[in-house]
Scaffold this active site. Structure first.
Site, PDB file in Angstrom:
ATOM      1  N   LYS A  74       0.963  -1.194  -0.055  1.00  0.00           N
ATOM      2  CA  LYS A  74       0.021   0.103   0.033  1.00  0.00           C
ATOM      3  C   LYS A  74       0.952   1.153   0.100  1.00  0.00           C
ATOM      4  O   LYS A  74       2.005   1.213   0.685  1.00  0.00           O
ATOM      5  CB  LYS A  74      -0.989  -0.047   1.183  1.00  0.00           C
ATOM      6  CG  LYS A  74      -2.091   1.128   1.462  1.00  0.00           C
ATOM      7  CD  LYS A  74      -2.701   0.936   2.624  1.00  0.00           C
ATOM      8  CE  LYS A  74      -3.767   1.936   2.706  1.00  0.00           C
ATOM      9  NZ  LYS A  74      -4.725   1.844   3.865  1.00  0.00           N
ATOM     10  N   SER A 149      -9.813   1.915   3.240  1.00  0.00           N
ATOM     11  CA  SER A 149      -8.646   2.544   2.339  1.00  0.00           C
ATOM     12  C   SER A 149      -7.686   1.904   1.580  1.00  0.00           C
ATOM     13  O   SER A 149      -7.202   2.335   0.723  1.00  0.00           O
ATOM     14  CB  SER A 149      -8.079   3.531   3.034  1.00  0.00           C
ATOM     15  OG  SER A 149      -7.326   3.210   4.043  1.00  0.00           O
ATOM     16  N   SER A 173      -9.831  -0.305   7.768  1.00  0.00           N
ATOM     17  CA  SER A 173      -9.233  -0.106   6.036  1.00  0.00           C
ATOM     18  C   SER A 173      -8.272  -1.503   5.524  1.00  0.00           C
ATOM     19  O   SER A 173      -8.162  -1.501   4.421  1.00  0.00           O
ATOM     20  CB  SER A 173      -8.149   1.094   5.987  1.00  0.00           C
ATOM     21  OG  SER A 173      -8.904   2.195   6.257  1.00  0.00           O
TER      22      SER A 173
END
Lengths: 487, 90
Positions: A74, A149, A173
């Site tokens: 990420k 997210s 997330s």
């Protein structure tokens, strides 16, 4: 791309080389990105180099479980020499000057970094629609959100471009996108994984965690990067375990018999989408048949989770994001006039933070400001103490807490962007574990043949990641119609 | 909103001010239930980390200043460059 367990088998038996697997992963990543917009950067040259090194090490007798396995990262986690944008225009040119602790550990384990994945800006979002490069699409249904997210990481794994990815979880997330995309995602206990090299959103909530095609992948990832790190003062000295090896050891003997699983009434009483309700009921039946003891209990203060979470995380974020000022770090506002220092700060941030980030910074600023601090931030921290105590009390008598990961399945892109409260509601089931700091896992459950992925969430006492991973692994092996090892 | 915007050092365009203000009002309204909780005598929970461990007092190698400054938007001779902040006599 094979699931992690299959990839590990193929590599360790030398049936496939890391170079071949990485080339397959790179091709699949490019395809996934074209269709789903899930990557910010694909690290082709370095990935091929790392794959070749892994094959060289293997030929000399090394054979670790992550050696030569491709993974995605990420874009909130620093990998030296690569851009790290946090999904934000303000960092569109920022290059990581050092590796995060977790990246160092994965390098040592010989894993191959394939790409940096898209995300909601600074971790703020539940749909991956707040990325400065546009929304990510769900591989299961491209008109839908992959969740957020860590939507890019979830989509990267679910699309089969990688079998492993790292995400971050502050209020859900990792878990919610794992649920929306039909993969496994774990939020570790707060302090289990070092945050050194993780761009901070809310420092008392953030955790890096594994996302994978299977629980085994999550377990081996966690084994590689969990543990104390002196560079993160909040990282725990509680010894970490060989989660992956232990998972394999326990696999044939692990059972639900005698395990006490509690259903928190405050989460039972939420309004769920039909398919989620149906699957949740089917999963409860499965647990009973497997010999688990199901009980209901109260976590009385959990009904205040939304307010507690959003006051705390926005307050912490308003402080953490003050470093992005257009002077030390972050894109400076373009201007014809000579700007004062304050104007540089205000314009750089105003022009280059997205709407959700600006909203949350202002909310946090308000909650911390003189005259409001006690009524909002301090009060939320007190409520957090009560939620923490609820969890502590519950784990005196039960082994797990269970709920669906999210009240809904993947929603249509654009369907919630105009109403922040509607968007925040997607995290109602995941927020409590974040506030209490307990570990929580989401894994796909399909007993009632839902038309789109539904995730079940298990929560366990602090530092009980092993139980969660074994439980999720056991479920995937005990269910009929277990897959052939491919995503 | 103007005061908040100044405190946060986040400049808002006209359209945004209204939109964000509406959102903040709606969000804060939904948090009213928190005000009804009885929290007398409850110690706030600000962080979940264990007792702070101090590392040994030994010199460690810092990250290179030049490397860290590569991300500065405008730098000169090892310093971040901005407009004049001190009043000049002239």
């Amino acid at each position: 791309m094979p699931k992690f367990s299959k990839a590990r088998e193929l590599l360790q038996s030398k049936s496939i080389s890391s170079l071949e697997l990485t080339q397959e992963s790179l091709a699949a990543s490019k395809k996934a990105h074209a269709e789903l917009n899930c990557y910010y950067e694909i690290c082709e040259d370095t990935a091929l180099g790392e794959a070749r090194s892994a094959d060289e090490l293997r030929s000399r007798g090394e054979n670790g479980p992550l050696l030569g396995v491709p993974y995605a990262l990420k874009d909130l986690i620093l990998a030296k020499g690569f851009k790290c944008t946090a999904g934000s225009k303000i960092l569109e040119n920022f290059v990581a000057p050092y590796d995060a602790h977790v990246v160092e550990k994965l390098q040592r384990a010989g894993a191959v970094l394939v790409g940096k994945t898209s995300m909601d800006e600074f971790g703020m979002g539940s749909s991956n629609e707040n990325s400065f490069r546009g929304p990510v699409r769900n591989p299961v249904d491209s008109s839908c959100s992959p969740g957020g997210s860590s939507g890019g990481s979830a989509a990267a794994v679910a699309s089969g471009s990688v079998s492993l990815a790292l995400g971050t979880d502050t209020g859900g997330s990792i878990r919610q996108p794992a649920s929306f995309c039909g993969i496994v995602g774990l939020k570790p206990t707060y302090g289990r994984v070092s945050r050194y090299g993780l761009m901070a959103f809310a420092s008392s909530l953030d955790q890096i965690g594994p996302m994978a095609s299977d629980a085994e992948g999550c377990a081996f990832l966690l084994e590689a990067f969990a543990g104390k790190d002196d560079r993160d003062a909040t990282s725990s000295s509680t010894p970490s375990l060989a989660y992956g090896q232990e998972l394999l050891r326990q696999r044939s003997s692990w059972s639900w018999k005698g395990k006490k699983v509690a259903l928190p009434r405050e989460l039972l009483n939420l309004s769920y989408e039909d398919e989620v309700s149906k699957e949740f009921a089917a999963f409860r039946d499965y647990l009973s048949k497997e010999g688990a003891q199901l009980v209901e209990l109260d976590l009385p203060h959990v009904s205040h989770s939304l307010a507690t979470y959003y006051l705390i995380c926005t307050s912490e974020a308003s402080s953490n994001l003050s470093r992005y000022d257009g002077v030390h770090v972050g894109k400076r506002a373009a201007s014809e006039e000579n700007l004062s220092l304050d104007q540089i700060y205000a314009k750089s941030r105003g022009q280059n933070f997205g709407l959700e980030v600006r909203t949350r910074i202002l909310l946090g600023t308000y909650a911390l400001s003189s005259g409001y601090y006690d009524a909002y931030y301090r009060r939320a921290a007190q409520a957090r103490r009560m939620i923490y105590n609820d969890f502590k009390k519950s784990f005196q008598s039960v082994d797990f807490l269970l709920s669906p990961t999210s009240p809904e399945t993947a929603f249509a892109l654009g369907s919630k962007t105009s109403d922040p409260l509607k968007m925040y509601a997607s995290d109602l089931c995941t927020l409590p574990a974040s506030l209490a700091g307990v570990p929580a896992i989401s894994f796909p459950s399909s007993l009632s043949s839902p038309s789109r992925p539904v995730g079940m969430q298990l929560m366990a006492p602090w530092f009980s990641e092993m139980s969660l991973l074994s439980a999720a692994d056991h479920y995937s092996h005990s269910c009929e119609g277990a897959s052939d090892g491919h995503i | 909103m103007a005061k908040l915007s100044k405190l946060a050092r986040v400049e808002l365009q006209d359209g945004d001010q209204e939109l964000i203000s509406e959102r903040l009002e709606k969000i804060l309204e939904s948090f009213d239930s928190l005000q009804t909780l009885n929290l007398d005598g409850v110690e706030p929970l600000y962080g979940l980390n264990e007792e702070m461990h101090l590392r040994d007092d030994v010199t460690t190698k810092p990250l290179s200043r030049d490397l860290l400054m590569e991300n500065a938007s405008d730098s000169f001779d090892g310093a971040y460059r901005v407009g004049r902040v001190v009043k000049s006599d002239a």
